[in-house]
Design a protein around this motif. Structure first.
Motif, PDB file in Angstrom:
ATOM      1  N   ALA A  57       0.835  -1.208   0.000  1.00  0.00           N
ATOM      2  CA  ALA A  57       0.000   0.000   0.000  1.00  0.00           C
ATOM      3  C   ALA A  57       0.869   1.257   0.000  1.00  0.00           C
ATOM      4  CB  ALA A  57      -0.926  -0.009   1.217  1.00  0.00           C
ATOM      5  N   ASP A 141      -2.959   0.496   8.053  1.00  0.00           N
ATOM      6  CA  ASP A 141      -1.854   1.426   8.306  1.00  0.00           C
ATOM      7  C   ASP A 141      -2.312   2.840   8.638  1.00  0.00           C
ATOM      8  OD1 ASP A 141       0.431  -0.301   7.777  1.00  0.00           O
ATOM      9  OD2 ASP A 141      -0.223  -0.312   5.698  1.00  0.00           O
ATOM     10  N   ASN A 153       4.214  -7.202   7.831  1.00  0.00           N
ATOM     11  CA  ASN A 153       3.191  -8.126   7.350  1.00  0.00           C
ATOM     12  C   ASN A 153       3.569  -9.593   7.510  1.00  0.00           C
ATOM     13  OD1 ASN A 153       1.513  -6.042   6.827  1.00  0.00           O
ATOM     14  ND2 ASN A 153       1.267  -6.472   4.635  1.00  0.00           N
TER      15      ASN A 153
END
Ligand code: GLU
Length: 374
Positions: A57, A141, A153
């Motif tokens: 992301a 996040d 992760n």
């Protein structure tokens, strides 16, 4: 089962790191994701369940802002904002690779630690799998500040594997597996095909990550493997940049490093105590107390405690360490807060009532609230 075959499995969590999602630091790419997606789709066709845990992301957010590069030195607010920008792009990217609906599941450490939230997340993932969709998990996040975040992760994927009652955790990285030394620095480093037990020696072999957008590195992969294998989940570390590795996995072979599941997995509550609850302080104990915990199945009594470290409340989880080597013996939930413990340490249980106004128990950690570690 031969040394190089994958154990039979029916539900896997597959973790894909930023190095694979955004390999050249220019946002999401399909370079490495096609073989991973093929492995996921083929496994699903065989009736197996798969949950993806995907990073990327922040990397996608960086690219969206026109900022190429590894994202070195980002502040937490910057990472949070970039994750908010990148997360929808990451989901859209994955969705293009599958013929089934993909469901976004964003979790924080809080969701894993608190029972009610944990159960909610578990039920949602079960429902998503029942509906034939592909859950894709990332850390939330945008709300996870330093104290609240899992942070990487690899560990998140292990928590998800426990939560989803998976029997396999696949960590796709950009190296061929666990090596005796960092293969980037040491050409004589050798890959380890099988790890039976994750010992301190294994941790000593692994170093910090080389990349900036990815937060992991080999250490977090070993931590993740420890969390998963402790709960009876086989864990494999494979090179996700090598399509042959994914194809081999699909054929039931074991191309990378296999961390074998524990022969005696921890029950759910003990696993949660050991791996999900934060350690709020430390109780230093003498050799007699350590022996009683390790070998006699005893509760921890105040008489064996020689020092109390940290500030913690009644009901917090604390580490129990041996006085001599400072070696961790156990972790458990304390019946007394730190100031009360400092008053009763080294004393017999029958003296507690004279030393404190309230004496909820004549032990400090009950056996049922304790996990012996080593
Ligand atoms: N959640 C972060 C992201 O999506 C990645 C964390 C990690 O790479 O371990 O960018």
């Amino acid at each position: 089962m031969s040394a190089c075959s994958l154990p039979n499995w029916s539900r896997a969590v597959v973790k894909v790191g930023s190095a694979l999602v955004a390999p050249d630091d220019r946002g999401c790419s399909t370079t490495h994701l096609l073989p991973i997606a093929r492995f996921v789709a083929d496994s699903r066709r065989q009736g197996k369940d798969v949950i993806l845990v995907s990073s990327g992301a922040v990397a996608a957010g960086l690219a969206e802002q026109g900022r190429d590069g590894p994202g070195t030195g980002l502040s937490i607010p910057e990472r949070q904002a970039l994750a908010a920008l990148g997360q929808p792009l990451l989901m859209a990217h994955w969705r293009r690779l599958f013929d089934v609906p993909c469901a976004q599941v964003l979790l924080t450490y809080d969701d894993l630690q608190r029972r009610a939230r944990f159960v909610n997340a578990k039920n949602t993932i079960a429902e998503l799998l029942d509906r034939g969709t592909l859950p894709i998990v990332n850390e939330n996040d945008t709300v996870a500040t330093e104290e609240l975040q899992v942070g990487d992760n690899d560990n998140l994927a292990a928590y998800v594997a426990v939560l989803a009652e998976a029997d396999l955790l696949v960590i796709c990285s950009d190296v061929d597996g666990l090596y005796t030394a960092d293969p980037h620095d040491d050409p004589s480093a050798e890959r380890i095909a099988e790890v039976d037990t994750i010992t301190d020696d294994i941790y000593a072999m692994v170093g910090p990550s080389h990349r900036a957008v990815a937060t992991g590195g080999m250490q977090t992969k070993v931590e993740a493997a420890e969390k998963a294998t402790d709960r009876g989940i086989d864990t494999v570390l494979v090179n996700g940049t090598n399509g042959d590795h994914l194809d081999a996995l699909g054929r039931g072979e074991m191309p990378g490093t296999h961390f074998r599941r524990a022969t005696q997995p921890l029950p759910a509550r003990k696993h949660w105590m050991l791996h999900a609850l934060p350690t709020a302080g430390r109780l230093v104990v003498d050799a007699g107390a350590a022996d009683a915990l390790r070998h006699d199945g005893a509760s921890l009594l105040p008489s064996g405690i020689v020092a109390v470290e940290g500030t913690f409340a009644q009901g917090d989880a604390v580490a129990v360490v041996l006085q001599r080597q400072r070696q961790r013996v156990a972790k458990g939930i304390t019946q007394y807060d730190a100031p009360a413990l400092r008053r009763i340490q080294g004393r017999q249980s029958h003296a507690i009532a004279d030393l404190l106004e309230e004496a909820p128990a004549d032990y400090v950690i009950h056996r049922d609230d304790l996990v012996v570690e080593g």
